[in-house]
Design a protein around this motif. Structure first.
Motif, PDB file in Angstrom:
ATOM      1  N   GLN A  43       0.943  -1.105  -0.012  1.00  0.00           N
ATOM      2  CA  GLN A  43      -0.123   0.181  -0.192  1.00  0.00           C
ATOM      3  C   GLN A  43       0.839   1.250   0.198  1.00  0.00           C
ATOM      4  O   GLN A  43       1.665   1.348   0.857  1.00  0.00           O
ATOM      5  N   VAL A  44       0.360   2.072  -0.811  1.00  0.00           N
ATOM      6  CA  VAL A  44       1.428   3.363  -0.982  1.00  0.00           C
ATOM      7  C   VAL A  44       0.929   4.371   0.148  1.00  0.00           C
ATOM      8  O   VAL A  44      -0.263   4.429   0.427  1.00  0.00           O
ATOM      9  N   GLN A  45       2.020   4.906   0.912  1.00  0.00           N
ATOM     10  CA  GLN A  45       1.685   5.671   1.836  1.00  0.00           C
ATOM     11  C   GLN A  45       2.736   6.693   2.055  1.00  0.00           C
ATOM     12  O   GLN A  45       3.772   6.328   2.097  1.00  0.00           O
ATOM     13  N   LEU A  46       2.396   8.065   2.424  1.00  0.00           N
ATOM     14  CA  LEU A  46       3.330   9.022   2.719  1.00  0.00           C
ATOM     15  C   LEU A  46       2.716   9.573   4.214  1.00  0.00           C
ATOM     16  O   LEU A  46       1.616   9.972   4.195  1.00  0.00           O
ATOM     17  N   VAL A  47       3.638   9.444   5.249  1.00  0.00           N
ATOM     18  CA  VAL A  47       3.219  10.135   6.555  1.00  0.00           C
ATOM     19  C   VAL A  47       4.257  11.274   6.818  1.00  0.00           C
ATOM     20  O   VAL A  47       5.158  10.929   7.386  1.00  0.00           O
ATOM     21  N   GLU A  48       3.724  12.605   6.977  1.00  0.00           N
ATOM     22  CA  GLU A  48       4.576  13.531   7.329  1.00  0.00           C
ATOM     23  C   GLU A  48       4.331  13.755   8.973  1.00  0.00           C
ATOM     24  O   GLU A  48       3.222  13.517   9.494  1.00  0.00           O
ATOM     25  N   ALA A  65       7.907   7.054   3.949  1.00  0.00           N
ATOM     26  CA  ALA A  65       7.244   6.614   2.651  1.00  0.00           C
ATOM     27  C   ALA A  65       7.344   5.228   2.565  1.00  0.00           C
ATOM     28  O   ALA A  65       8.094   4.496   3.116  1.00  0.00           O
ATOM     29  N   SER A  66       5.963   4.482   2.191  1.00  0.00           N
ATOM     30  CA  SER A  66       5.865   3.027   2.043  1.00  0.00           C
ATOM     31  C   SER A  66       5.331   2.492   0.677  1.00  0.00           C
ATOM     32  O   SER A  66       4.501   3.242   0.170  1.00  0.00           O
ATOM     33  N   GLY A  67       5.534   1.416   0.330  1.00  0.00           N
ATOM     34  CA  GLY A  67       4.631   0.994  -0.864  1.00  0.00           C
ATOM     35  C   GLY A  67       5.482   1.516  -2.346  1.00  0.00           C
ATOM     36  O   GLY A  67       4.899   1.277  -3.356  1.00  0.00           O
ATOM     37  N   ALA A  93      17.726   4.236   3.201  1.00  0.00           N
ATOM     38  CA  ALA A  93      17.489   2.874   4.295  1.00  0.00           C
ATOM     39  C   ALA A  93      16.267   3.201   5.176  1.00  0.00           C
ATOM     40  O   ALA A  93      15.827   2.070   5.335  1.00  0.00           O
ATOM     41  N   LYS A  94      16.061   4.203   5.451  1.00  0.00           N
ATOM     42  CA  LYS A  94      14.916   4.458   6.010  1.00  0.00           C
ATOM     43  C   LYS A  94      13.495   4.909   5.349  1.00  0.00           C
ATOM     44  O   LYS A  94      12.484   5.219   5.955  1.00  0.00           O
ATOM     45  N   SER A  95      13.543   5.080   4.065  1.00  0.00           N
ATOM     46  CA  SER A  95      12.484   5.633   2.984  1.00  0.00           C
ATOM     47  C   SER A  95      12.138   6.637   3.650  1.00  0.00           C
ATOM     48  O   SER A  95      10.831   7.166   3.412  1.00  0.00           O
ATOM     49  N   GLN A  99      -1.639  13.245   4.842  1.00  0.00           N
ATOM     50  CA  GLN A  99      -2.474  14.329   5.590  1.00  0.00           C
ATOM     51  C   GLN A  99      -1.538  15.561   5.728  1.00  0.00           C
ATOM     52  O   GLN A  99      -2.249  16.512   5.888  1.00  0.00           O
ATOM     53  N   GLY A 100      -0.377  15.618   5.574  1.00  0.00           N
ATOM     54  CA  GLY A 100       0.394  16.775   5.797  1.00  0.00           C
ATOM     55  C   GLY A 100       0.475  16.913   7.240  1.00  0.00           C
ATOM     56  O   GLY A 100       0.184  16.310   8.096  1.00  0.00           O
TER      57      GLY A 100
END
Length: 114
Positions: free
Chosen positions: A1-6, A24-26, A74-76, A106-107
């Motif tokens: 699953q593509v995800q960006l978490v700020e 970032a993941s996915g 290494a930590k994306s 979500q920003g």
């Protein structure tokens, strides 16, 4: 699953500093350029900094010399170090793949005020 978490936003006084993070993941993170964007109330979202997969950076004139973008493959994770903050830096900050943007996260809110 593509995800960006700020994360890392907050309230800071003018002249202060904050460090934003985006996990970032996915995606194959190391293959992608990444960007930090911001959107202030009543304004369009704008790109403030970007970093290529190879580490080359570019900044908007409004943040040049004050903000630094970096990445840890290494930590994306991509970071935005913000120094000498000004009230006009107040906005919701987002990260995304650059230039081929994917689903927005979500920003994180940054408020610069005394």
């Amino acid at each position: 699953q593509v995800q960006l978490v700020e994360s890392g936003g907050g309230l800071v006084q003018p002249g202060g500093s904050l460090r934003l993070s985006c996990a970032a993941s996915g995606i194959i993170f190391s293959f992608n350029g990444m960007g930090w964007y911001r959107q202030a109330p009543g304004k369009l979202r704008e790109l403030v900094a970007r970093i290529s997969s190879g580490g080359m950076t570019n900044y908007a004139d409004s943040v040049q010399g004050r903000f630094t973008i970096s990445r840890d493959n290494a930590k994306s994770t991509v970071y935005l170090q913000m120094n000498s903050l000004k009230p006009e830096d107040t906005a919701v900050y987002y990260c995304n793949v650059y230039p081929n943007e994917i689903l927005w996260g979500q920003g994180t809110q940054v408020t610069v005020s005394s």
